[in-house]
Motif scaffolding. Structure first.
Motif, mmCIF file in Angstrom:
data_model
loop_
_atom_site.group_PDB
_atom_site.id
_atom_site.type_symbol
_atom_site.label_atom_id
_atom_site.label_comp_id
_atom_site.label_asym_id
_atom_site.label_seq_id
_atom_site.Cartn_x
_atom_site.Cartn_y
_atom_site.Cartn_z
ATOM 1 N N SER A 67 0.978 -1.059 -0.146
ATOM 2 C CA SER A 67 0.076 0.067 -0.056
ATOM 3 C C SER A 67 0.967 1.359 -0.004
ATOM 4 N N LEU A 68 1.862 1.323 -0.773
ATOM 5 C CA LEU A 68 2.685 2.352 -1.033
ATOM 6 C C LEU A 68 2.796 2.792 -2.420
ATOM 7 N N PRO A 69 3.288 4.353 -2.700
ATOM 8 C CA PRO A 69 3.525 4.655 -3.824
ATOM 9 C C PRO A 69 4.316 3.811 -4.685
ATOM 10 N N VAL A 70 4.278 3.704 -5.916
ATOM 11 C CA VAL A 70 5.427 3.103 -6.935
ATOM 12 C C VAL A 70 6.702 3.550 -6.766
ATOM 13 N N GLU A 71 6.562 4.971 -6.864
ATOM 14 C CA GLU A 71 7.760 5.829 -6.912
ATOM 15 C C GLU A 71 8.842 5.630 -5.653
ATOM 16 N N GLU A 72 7.865 5.289 -4.339
ATOM 17 C CA GLU A 72 8.646 5.005 -3.328
ATOM 18 C C GLU A 72 9.169 3.830 -3.050
ATOM 19 N N VAL A 73 8.547 2.841 -3.521
ATOM 20 C CA VAL A 73 8.929 1.546 -3.916
ATOM 21 C C VAL A 73 10.354 1.403 -4.558
ATOM 22 N N ILE A 74 10.272 1.947 -5.654
ATOM 23 C CA ILE A 74 11.664 2.256 -6.639
ATOM 24 C C ILE A 74 12.577 2.740 -6.183
#
Length: 290
Positions: free
Chosen positions: A178-185
């Protein structure tokens, strides 16, 4: 014949199996606290912890009891660091870090809570080791937020790999956490900063491989820098008077001395020197302005 440790435990127990808290506990010199059997160590730990709670900090007896507790329970630290065998940190370093956690647990433990000491101490020891990895073992500085995200991503990757039978994509990780994709990257990129490879390390899989990384990296090409300087100088030189351009050509292209230039142009060596100095200063100032 009972061992010295056995004698100590018997003497430390009051009638009915209750411990006498007023007892001054001191091991015989021939007994090494690290060699005490686990069952005896657990019982003696209870005795010493109760005794420690009654002693004044800073006294000789307080230090003796505290140090004995640390030595007897180092096996707990060794058990804890087995969880971190995948890390490259030396075991002796982890033992020292875990011992700090053990000391904190001893200082904070309250015998009146009725909790087993090992149950209380293990989270403190593990927390100290994890803090060590988080704060000191990264090859490059990474914000703590991304360090913690790396741990979450590692757990999520393991779980999703089992479910999907393949490596999860950043989008799948983002949806799972449940996190933004940008933060995961960002977190995946930050994970690369935990360890650093040696530039001298070659490929262990192929002896005929391309060799060490340092041999394959580019380096600064001074000729390219010289080309850049010449391109920048060209319009500045074009603005110079014809005589100054001629002096520059004879000095730096034909490699003539100032005396030889003076003879060809009918000027003194001193005059040529002043003209060269003034011309070079103008070119230098022109480059700095650009």
């Amino acid at each position: 014949m009972p061992t010295p440790t056995g004698e100590l435990l018997v003497s430390a127990a009051a009638p009915g199996g209750k411990l006498r808290e007023s007892l001054t506990v001191e091991l015989p010199e021939e007994v090494d606290p690290k060699e005490i059997a686990p069952a005896d160590a657990r019982e003696l730990t209870r005795v010493l912890l109760r005794r420690l709670a009654t002693l004044e900090e800073g006294t000789r007896e307080y230090s003796y009891v505290r140090n004995t507790l640390v030595e007897m329970n180092l096996s707990l630290v060794r058990f804890a660091i087995r969880r971190f065998t995948s890390h490259r940190e030396p075991q002796e370093d982890l033992l020292q870090v875990g011992a700090v956690g053990l000391i904190k647990a001893i200082d904070r433990f309250d015998p009146e809570l009725g909790v087993e000491f090992t149950t209380f101490a293990m989270p403190t020891v593990l927390g100290e080791i994890r803090r060590h990895f988080r704060d000191t073992t990264w090859a490059v500085h990474v914000p703590r937020r991304l360090q913690e995200l790396r741990i979450l991503l590692a757990k999520a990757q393991d779980k999703l790999f089992q479910e999907l039978d393949r490596a999860p994509t950043p989008n799948e990780l983002a949806e799972h956490l449940s996190l933004p994709v940008e933060e995961v990257i960002q977190g995946l990129a930050a994970a690369n900063g935990h360890t650093a490879g040696s530039l001298d390390l070659g490929s262990s899989e192929d002896e005929d491989g391309p060799g060490a990384l340092a041999d394959r990296l580019g380096h600064e090409d001074r000729d390219l820098a010289r080309v850049e300087d010449l391109v920048a100088l060209k319009p500045l030189v074009a603005k110079l008077p014809e005589r100054e351009r001629l002096i520059l050509s004879m000095r730096f292209c034909e490699d003539m001395t100032q005396s030889q230039i003076g003879e060809r142009l009918g000027l003194s060596q001193m005059h040529v020197s002043r003209l060269l100095t003034r011309t070079l200063r103008q070119l230098r100032e022109g480059l700095e302005r650009d």
